[in-house]
Design an enzyme around this catalytic site. Structure first.
Site, PDB file in Angstrom:
ATOM      1  N   GLU A   1       0.832  -1.203   0.000  1.00  0.00           N
ATOM      2  CA  GLU A   1       0.000   0.000   0.000  1.00  0.00           C
ATOM      3  C   GLU A   1       0.869   1.258   0.000  1.00  0.00           C
ATOM      4  O   GLU A   1       0.554   2.250  -0.662  1.00  0.00           O
ATOM      5  CB  GLU A   1      -0.945  -0.001   1.195  1.00  0.00           C
ATOM      6  CG  GLU A   1      -2.021  -1.088   1.111  1.00  0.00           C
ATOM      7  CD  GLU A   1      -2.945  -1.106   2.314  1.00  0.00           C
ATOM      8  OE1 GLU A   1      -4.156  -0.966   2.146  1.00  0.00           O
ATOM      9  OE2 GLU A   1      -2.420  -1.264   3.454  1.00  0.00           O
TER      10      GLU A   1
ATOM     11  N   GLU B   1      -4.073  -9.363   3.299  1.00  0.00           N
ATOM     12  CA  GLU B   1      -4.913  -9.024   4.452  1.00  0.00           C
ATOM     13  C   GLU B   1      -6.104  -9.948   4.629  1.00  0.00           C
ATOM     14  O   GLU B   1      -6.533 -10.213   5.763  1.00  0.00           O
ATOM     15  CB  GLU B   1      -5.396  -7.573   4.322  1.00  0.00           C
ATOM     16  CG  GLU B   1      -4.382  -6.539   4.781  1.00  0.00           C
ATOM     17  CD  GLU B   1      -3.334  -6.209   3.750  1.00  0.00           C
ATOM     18  OE1 GLU B   1      -2.583  -5.230   3.959  1.00  0.00           O
ATOM     19  OE2 GLU B   1      -3.253  -6.907   2.729  1.00  0.00           O
TER      20      GLU B   1
END
Length: 259
Positions: free
Chosen positions: A116, A136
C-alpha cells in the site's frame, strides 16, 4: 540522520532520501516509524525539497504494519482502531497528498501495508522478481487503502483477484500492467530511482507541484471540472515561467526560484 524508529533521512541537494531501516523486522511499519514518515513528508512539502525517494534496507522494501506491535496491543486489551478512525494522519493519505513527487525504490518484498505504501507513491522503480501483494484477507485485516487504490492502478479483475486471494504477484508481471515505471537489476534500483528523481527535480518545481495536484485531484472528475481545477501554485503567473522561457531561448540551464 537516523530516527529511533528506524527511519534514515538524507538530503541530497533538492532530493530527500527516506530509508526504512528495520531489516530485522523486514521494515515493518511500527507506530513510531509511521509517525516519523508522516512528519518527514509534511516537512518535505515546505523546505525546498523537490522530490522524495523512499527505499528500504535489507531483504524487504516493507512487510506492512508491525503485527507484533498490534498483537501486543491486543493482549493488553486495547481496542483496535480502523485506519480511518485514528487520531493521527494516515500515512498513505499523507504520501498521496505530499505536494512533491515521491519515487519508491523497491529492491525487496512489498506486501500488505508495504505494498500500500508503494501504491501511494507517484512512481515505482523495482527489481525483477519482487513479490508484491495484499495478504490481508488471510489474516482478517481490510487493506482499506489498497482496496480503493489498486483497482485504479491495474485491471479490475487482476486487482480483485489479488485482494480476494491474498496471492502475491511479482514485479515483472505488475510491470506489464504499468504499475512499475522502471524494472532494473536489484543493485541498480536505488541509483535508477535517484536518477529519475534528479530528472524531475531539474524541472520547474512550481510546474511539477501543480501537475501532481491537478493529476491526483482531477483523476475522478468529469473533464470539464478537471480542466477548471485551480490547485497548487500557478505556473502561468510565476517567475519560473519567465525564467524557463528565457533559459530556453538563451540556450542555458534555467535558474528556478520556486516562485
Amino acid at each position: 540522520m537516523r530516527h529511533e524508529s528506524g527511519l534514515v533521512v538524507e538530503t541530497r541537494g533538492h532530493l530527500r532520501l527516506l530509508t526504512l531501516d528495520r531489516p530485522e523486522r523486514r521494515n515493518a511499519l511500527s507506530s513510531a516509524l509511521q509517525a516519523d514518515l508522516v512528519d518527514e513528508l509534511l516537512t518535505a512539502g515546505t523546505d525546498g525539497t523537490r522530490v522524495v525517494v523512499l527505499s528500504g534496507n535489507g531483504p524487504a522494501f516493507c512487510a506492512g504494519f508491525d503485527l507484533k506491535e498490534i498483537r501486543a496491543a491486543d493482549d493488553r486489551g486495547e481496542p483496535f482502531r480502523p485506519p480511518m478512525e485514528r487520531p493521527g494522519r494516515s500515512l498513505f493519505e499523507v504520501v498521496t497528498e505530499c505536494p512533491v513527487p515521491i519515487v519508491a525504490a523497491i529492491t525487496g518484498a512489498a506486501v500488505a501495508g508495504g505494498f500500500e505504501l508503494a501504491l501511494a507513491c507517484d512512481l515505482r522503480v523495482a527489481a525483477p522478481g519482487v513479490p508484491m501483494g495484499l495478504p490481508e484477507a488471510k489474516i482478517g485485516m481490510g487493506a482499506n487503502f489498497g482496496s480503493v487504490v489498486l483497482p485504479k492502478r491495474i485491471p479490475m479483475g487482476i486487482a480483485l483477484e489479488m485482494l480476494y486471494t491474498g496471492a502475491y504477484l511479482d514485479s515483472d508481471r505488475l510491470d506489464r500492467w504499468g504499475l512499475v515505471n522502471r524494472l532494473v537489476r536489484r543493485e541498480e534500483v536505488l541509483s535508477a530511482a535517484l536518477a529519475l528523481a534528479e530528472t524531475i527535480a531539474a524541472n520547474a518545481p512550481v510546474s511539477v507541484r501543480r501537475m501532481k495536484q491537478t493529476a491526483v485531484k482531477g483523476l475522478e472528475l468529469p473533464l470539464w471540472q478537471a480542466l477548471r481545477l485551480d490547485v497548487g501554485p500557478n505556473p502561468y503567473t510565476s517567475e519560473d515561467r519567465k525564467e524557463g522561457i528565457a533559459a530556453q531561448l538563451d540556450k542555458r540551464a534555467p535558474r528556478w526560484t520556486g516562485r
